[in-house]
Motif scaffolding. Structure first.
Motif, PDB file in Angstrom:
ATOM      1  N   GLY A  46       0.803  -1.220   0.000  1.00  0.00           N
ATOM      2  CA  GLY A  46       0.000   0.000   0.000  1.00  0.00           C
ATOM      3  C   GLY A  46       0.828   1.258   0.000  1.00  0.00           C
ATOM      4  N   GLY A  47       1.999   1.222  -0.641  1.00  0.00           N
ATOM      5  CA  GLY A  47       2.902   2.368  -0.572  1.00  0.00           C
ATOM      6  C   GLY A  47       2.807   3.329  -1.732  1.00  0.00           C
ATOM      7  N   CYS A  48       2.673   2.833  -2.959  1.00  0.00           N
ATOM      8  CA  CYS A  48       2.762   3.741  -4.119  1.00  0.00           C
ATOM      9  C   CYS A  48       1.452   4.464  -4.393  1.00  0.00           C
ATOM     10  N   ARG A  49       0.357   3.874  -4.053  1.00  0.00           N
ATOM     11  CA  ARG A  49      -1.006   4.403  -4.209  1.00  0.00           C
ATOM     12  C   ARG A  49      -1.465   4.512  -5.674  1.00  0.00           C
ATOM     13  N   LEU A  50      -0.689   3.914  -6.572  1.00  0.00           N
ATOM     14  CA  LEU A  50      -1.100   3.980  -7.979  1.00  0.00           C
ATOM     15  C   LEU A  50      -2.363   3.175  -8.244  1.00  0.00           C
ATOM     16  N   LEU A  87       0.486  11.191  -9.380  1.00  0.00           N
ATOM     17  CA  LEU A  87       1.416  10.359  -8.613  1.00  0.00           C
ATOM     18  C   LEU A  87       2.651  10.023  -9.438  1.00  0.00           C
ATOM     19  N   LEU A  88       2.428   9.655 -10.685  1.00  0.00           N
ATOM     20  CA  LEU A  88       3.563   9.306 -11.544  1.00  0.00           C
ATOM     21  C   LEU A  88       4.443  10.523 -11.793  1.00  0.00           C
ATOM     22  N   ALA A 121       5.686  14.108 -20.572  1.00  0.00           N
ATOM     23  CA  ALA A 121       6.671  14.771 -19.714  1.00  0.00           C
ATOM     24  C   ALA A 121       5.941  15.223 -18.460  1.00  0.00           C
ATOM     25  N   PRO A 122       6.605  15.173 -17.300  1.00  0.00           N
ATOM     26  CA  PRO A 122       5.944  15.614 -16.064  1.00  0.00           C
ATOM     27  C   PRO A 122       5.573  17.089 -16.115  1.00  0.00           C
TER      28      PRO A 122
END
Ligand code: FES
Length: 236
Positions: A46-50, A87-88, A121-122
């Motif tokens: 349950g860490g990344c939340r993706l 998130l990404l 791109a972010p």
């Protein structure tokens, strides 16, 4: 007789078995829910939340939330996709991910999730953190620039390899994976055959001497998006 559980994911009725998480039930029905830290056979983290979905209107992580009869789940809505893109974005700008120079390119789950969600791109500014590369082990390299703190190596080292080579140290923005509390990897009993090494979703743990054995263009996600293997089940 175990009670049957029916959940609804994006207007489709999906059957679940008691004890299954939403992610497992979805996967069994050919519905892909994006994930990074979750991987069989590791315990959910349950860490990344993706894998975040909306369950009866509330955000939940599908990899940890048990399926329960009558749940209404939103997975592929524009709201959830936007949340996952954010998130990404954060993962990309918090590290140094130079995909074009990375041996994992084409096999990298972070890169593949970005492509699946349409990120070129972010949108956030890059932080360009100062991170170390540990090449002290004869067969394995650790590149902290690419680590996304998914804890797969931490859990696999403990639960599968029985070694405890990797742990988290620090908090918040300073949290990172350490090797036997600050040693170099070459000073540990890590082996290139450890599950911890092969379970890294990005290029943070790389086997030395195998660079570009699989040519670009023939890698896992070069032609099919991540999750396509699961979605195929629903078509078949
Ligand atoms: Fe569920 Fe990471 S896959 S929180």
């Amino acid at each position: 007789m175990p009670k049957k559980i029916a959940i609804i994911i994006d207007d489709n009725v999906v059957e679940a078995r008691p004890g299954q998480t939403i992610l497992q039930a979805a996967e069994q029905a050919g519905v892909y829910i994006p994930r990074l830290c979750w991987m069989k056979p590791l315990e959910p983290f349950g860490g990344c939340r993706l894998c975040t979905v909306k369950v009866n209107g509330r955000y939940q992580t599908a990899c940890t939330q048990p399926a329960a009869d009558g749940q209404i789940i939103e997975n592929e809505t524009e709201e959830i996709r936007a949340f996952r893109r954010s998130l990404l974005d954060m993962l990309f700008v918090e590290g140094n991910h130079y995909c074009m120079f990375c041996e994992k390119s084409g096999d990298c789950e972070l890169q593949a999730q970005a492509y699946r969600l349409g990120i070129d791109a972010p949108k956030l500014p890059y932080l360009f953190p100062d991170r170390q590369v540990d090449a002290s082990h004869p067969d394995i390299m650790v590149d902290h620039n690419r680590c996304i703190l998914c804890a797969r190596c931490v859990r696999a080292s403990q639960d599968l390899d029985g070694k405890n080579v990797f742990q988290f140290v620090g908090r918040g923005a300073h949290k990172r994976v350490a090797v036997n509390a600050e040693a170099n990897l070459g000073e540990t009993n890590a082996s290139v055959r450890d599950g911890a090494i092969s379970m890294c979703p990005v290029g943070a743990l790389i086997k030395k001497g195998t660079g570009y054995h699989t040519p670009i263009g023939q890698r896992s996600y070069d032609h099919t998006p991540i999750g396509a293997d699961i979605e195929k089940k629903a078509e078949g």
